[in-house]
Design a protein around this motif. Structure first.
Motif, mmCIF file in Angstrom:
data_model
loop_
_atom_site.group_PDB
_atom_site.id
_atom_site.type_symbol
_atom_site.label_atom_id
_atom_site.label_comp_id
_atom_site.label_asym_id
_atom_site.label_seq_id
_atom_site.Cartn_x
_atom_site.Cartn_y
_atom_site.Cartn_z
ATOM 1 N N VAL A 181 -6.119 -5.243 -9.332
ATOM 2 C CA VAL A 181 -5.843 -6.582 -8.770
ATOM 3 C C VAL A 181 -5.211 -6.430 -7.379
ATOM 4 O O VAL A 181 -5.529 -7.173 -6.444
ATOM 5 N N ARG A 182 -4.350 -5.438 -7.245
ATOM 6 C CA ARG A 182 -3.726 -5.168 -5.947
ATOM 7 C C ARG A 182 -4.782 -4.713 -4.925
ATOM 8 O O ARG A 182 -4.796 -5.157 -3.779
ATOM 9 N N LEU A 183 -5.680 -3.831 -5.365
ATOM 10 C CA LEU A 183 -6.749 -3.352 -4.473
ATOM 11 C C LEU A 183 -7.670 -4.497 -4.058
ATOM 12 O O LEU A 183 -8.168 -4.523 -2.930
ATOM 13 N N LEU B 257 0.837 -1.209 0.000
ATOM 14 C CA LEU B 257 0.000 0.000 0.000
ATOM 15 C C LEU B 257 0.866 1.251 0.000
ATOM 16 O O LEU B 257 0.574 2.243 -0.683
ATOM 17 N N GLN B 258 1.954 1.198 0.757
ATOM 18 C CA GLN B 258 2.862 2.349 0.830
ATOM 19 C C GLN B 258 3.498 2.634 -0.542
ATOM 20 O O GLN B 258 3.742 3.789 -0.903
ATOM 21 N N GLU C 203 -12.334 -8.969 -15.938
ATOM 22 C CA GLU C 203 -13.625 -9.236 -15.272
ATOM 23 C C GLU C 203 -13.678 -10.650 -14.701
ATOM 24 O O GLU C 203 -14.496 -10.944 -13.839
ATOM 25 N N ASN C 204 -12.817 -11.528 -15.208
ATOM 26 C CA ASN C 204 -12.725 -12.862 -14.599
ATOM 27 C C ASN C 204 -12.094 -12.768 -13.217
ATOM 28 O O ASN C 204 -12.359 -13.577 -12.341
ATOM 29 N N GLU C 205 -11.252 -11.755 -13.043
ATOM 30 C CA GLU C 205 -10.551 -11.551 -11.771
ATOM 31 C C GLU C 205 -11.373 -10.681 -10.821
ATOM 32 O O GLU C 205 -11.484 -10.947 -9.640
ATOM 33 N N VAL C 206 -11.945 -9.598 -11.354
ATOM 34 C CA VAL C 206 -12.767 -8.673 -10.541
ATOM 35 C C VAL C 206 -14.115 -8.512 -11.249
ATOM 36 O O VAL C 206 -14.290 -7.629 -12.092
ATOM 37 N N ASN C 207 -15.048 -9.410 -10.914
ATOM 38 C CA ASN C 207 -16.355 -9.332 -11.579
ATOM 39 C C ASN C 207 -17.196 -8.198 -10.989
ATOM 40 O O ASN C 207 -16.769 -7.514 -10.054
ATOM 41 N N ASN C 208 -18.397 -8.035 -11.511
ATOM 42 C CA ASN C 208 -19.230 -6.885 -11.121
ATOM 43 C C ASN C 208 -19.571 -6.897 -9.637
ATOM 44 O O ASN C 208 -19.501 -5.868 -8.956
#
Length: 304
Positions: free
Chosen positions: A88-90, A53-54, A176-181
């Motif tokens: 992806v990090r978030l 995060l830093q 979207e496969n990693e972070v879907n809706n």
């Protein structure tokens, strides 16, 4: 006059819990080990989360360029390719908050169950109390870093706008496969909070209270107020302070005290600042104000 004397006498006598909580060396007993191992597995990732995060710089310039030049496909792709790994990090930070939530509920279960009082639990199960303190310490540090980094919300907003635009055009993107809706919605709520990790802990504690209806709410709030009192006593008692081997432990103790006060304030029906609160707020603030201003400014602001 008699009543006033009675109040003054009670105040003098009721100094709250007074014992040394060994934040530096506490080791789990056999009875604590199972829960301790479970929490330890979560906490071992906390430092890498903070370092990550830093180091979060954001994609502000790329996003600005893309917005100012909407017809430049190369700039659109550059912004998108910069934002995707950040999202992806978030997501990883958000998923860590869910693990922390479960960890806190396990700890509360151990530190509030009968027949012991919260004070007895914290004194007897110091390794678990230390892990509780480490969760609070991590939470305040995470939220301090997040508050100082507006890029997080800007990046995520850009990501969501781009996804929505592509959905309208019936385009499906690999991310979207990693972070879907559904995940994006949950992350959006998380990052919209000024202090997302603290909000997660507050929700976890409130959920713990509502799920355990047979357990009086006082068991949970007393666990929090006892932790605040123990930290205050250790900070203001030279004999205890001298047992800490590093200045960092003093800072740790202050941060934990503030974290647990804010948590208490969120969870207790009347809050930490009311006259009936079991936390000596004046004493806690006094202890903070006696430290070098630079080291406690953020903590005093958190209480404000």
């Amino acid at each position: 006059m008699g009543n006033l004397l009675k109040v003054l006498t009670c105040t003098e006598l009721d100094q709250g819990p007074n014992f040394f909580l060994d934040f530096e060396n506490a080791q789990p007993t056999d009875g604590e080990r199972e829960v301790w191992n479970q929490i330890s597995a979560v906490l071992q990732d906390s430092e890498s989360m903070l370092a990550d995060l830093q180091a979060y710089k954001g994609a502000g310039q790329e996003i600005r360029d893309a917005i100012q030049n909407p017809n430049d496909i190369q700039l659109q792709e550059k912004a998108w390719n910069s934002v995707c790994p950040l999202v992806v990090r978030l997501k990883r930070f958000y998923e860590f908050s869910l693990r922390l939530e479960k960890a806190l509920q396990s700890l509360l279960e151990s530190l509030t169950c009968p027949p012991y009082t919260p004070t007895q639990h914290l004194e007897r199960e110091q390794a678990l109390a230390k892990e509780f303190a480490e969760i609070l310490h991590f939470t305040l540090r995470f939220d301090e870093l997040k508050m100082r980094n507006p890029a997080i919300q800007n990046d995520f907003s850009y990501y969501r706008r781009t996804i929505s635009r592509n959905r309208i055009n019936n385009m499906h993107l690999d991310i979207e496969n990693e972070v879907n809706n559904e995940m994006a919605n949950r992350m959006s709520l998380f990052y919209a909070e000024a202090t997302p990790m603290l909000k997660t802990l507050s929700n976890a504690t409130t959920h713990f209270v509502s799920e355990n209806k047979t357990l009086p709410i006082e068991n949970t709030t007393d666990c929090l107020s006892t932790m605040a009192s123990v930290c205050k006593v250790m900070l203001e008692t030279p004999e205890y302070r001298s047992r800490f081997t590093s200045e960092e432990t003093l800072m740790f103790c202050m941060r934990v005290m503030v974290g647990v006060i804010i948590l208490y304030d969120h969870v207790h029906p009347v809050g930490a600042f009311s006259k009936t609160s079991k936390i000596d707020m004046k004493g806690c603030i006094k202890v903070l104000k006696e430290q070098p201003p630079d080291s406690v400014e953020g903590l005093l602001n958190a209480l404000r």
